[in-house]
Write an enzyme that holds these catalytic residues in place. Structure first.
Site: not given
Length: 338
Positions: A117, A227
């Site tokens: 991240k 997703k």
């Protein structure tokens, strides 16, 4: 697993059916993720198995309703038949300091790829560089020199910053950069200015657009991140990948093992699976609702259903006020689906 092509909306259970088995839980995380230290969600059971409803707190009802549609598919339709029995997964490193990177990676075991991240609010650009370099050092020290590194900015950079950061990070051999900026036009500009130095993957520009195929038509990405919950279910995600004609990476939305099992079902049903999946995120939880949690073993996850443990559901039951908040949210989203 079911081969049904029925839409979740055509098999929509009543609200009472959902509420009759609904369990609201809150699970602690090892590190802060998306600004929270606990993850809340609703679990419920249908005739096809357990399902999960856990849109992030800031999402409005229209966006959250897609997450409920995915849960209805899991609980009432089941999933398409798999083409493989296991799927490879990457490790995920949140926006932690470099000294914490080895401990985070240790929880995942040996993997072929790591997602890092970046572009966290309140952090400086050099912190991203330091974190990614720390990941490369840790992988080398663990004998995983061939493991790929990918970064995920969640649209947190502007175009000039994204280009500068990714040119610097290219030295680490980035596999791809996920959603470096928000918006399809921005993605296309970053991709053009990088000139192929780093592949660009679209996530938010797929799942947050009214037309998830816009990014492919605009030539704004080299691959898609899909997703299950944000796209409305496994079948919807499969259609998007097929119509986009781009390679796909299956990723999670910080789900319990119940939600991860749906992501695994999607990855198992894709005709091609060229990249390790971002489905190893149960390792970020201190505890799960399943005794044998879906965490990577030798870099892979098995395909198949999971069963929450009643004692764990009781242990992690949310407070009465949070339970009421989630059940009211579920009711509002169910009305939108109906």
């Amino acid at each position: 697993m079911s081969q049904s092509t029925t839409s979740p909306h055509e098999s929509l259970p009543t609200l009472d059916e959902l509420l009759s088995t609904a369990r609201v839980v809150t699970l602690p995380l090892h590190v802060k993720f998306r600004g929270v230290t606990h993850r809340e969600m609703v679990l419920f059971r249908g005739p096809a198995g357990w399902a999960e409803f856990g849109p992030f707190l800031e999402y409005d009802d229209a966006e959250s309703a897609r997450w409920l549609a995915a849960g209805v598919e899991a609980g009432w339709l089941g999933f398409p038949s798999p083409l493989r029995t296991e799927v490879p997964v990457n490790a995920t490193v949140p926006a932690v300091s470099p000294d914490r990177v080895p401990a985070v990676l240790e929880r995942f075991g040996p993997v072929t790829a790591v997602k890092v991240k970046v572009a966290e609010k309140g952090q400086e650009p050099h912190e991203d560089i330091d974190r990614v370099r720390a990941v490369r050092r840790a992988l080398d020290a663990a004998g995983l020199r061939d493991a790929a590194i990918r970064v995920d900015a969640n649209g947190g950079w502007d175009v000039p910053t994204a280009v500068a950061q990714l040119n610097r990070l290219a030295e680490t051999g980035l596999e791809y950069a996920e959603q470096p900026v928000m918006g399809i036009d921005g993605l296309a500009e970053v991709r053009s200015r990088l000139g192929g130095a780093v592949r660009i993957a679209a996530d938010e520009s797929v799942r947050k657009e009214d037309d998830p195929l816009k990014v492919a038509r605009a030539g704004a990405a080299d691959l898609l991140v899909v997703k299950v919950a944000p796209l409305g279910g496994v079948r919807k995600a499969l259609r998007i990948v097929q119509e986009a004609g781009l390679p796909a990476v299956v990723s999670s939305a910080l789900d319990t093992s119940v939600g991860i099992s749906a992501g695994v079902a999607l990855a198992a049903a894709l005709p091609e699976l060229p990249f390790a999946c971002g489905l190893g995120t149960v390792s970020l939880f201190r505890e799960d609702v399943v005794r044998d949690a879906l965490t990577p073993r030798e870099g892979v996850l098995p395909v198949g259903p999971v069963e929450p443990d009643p004692d764990l559901l009781d242990r992690h039951r949310a407070s009465p006020d949070r339970e009421a908040w989630w059940l009211d949210r579920l009711a509002r989203c169910h009305a939108l689906l109906g």
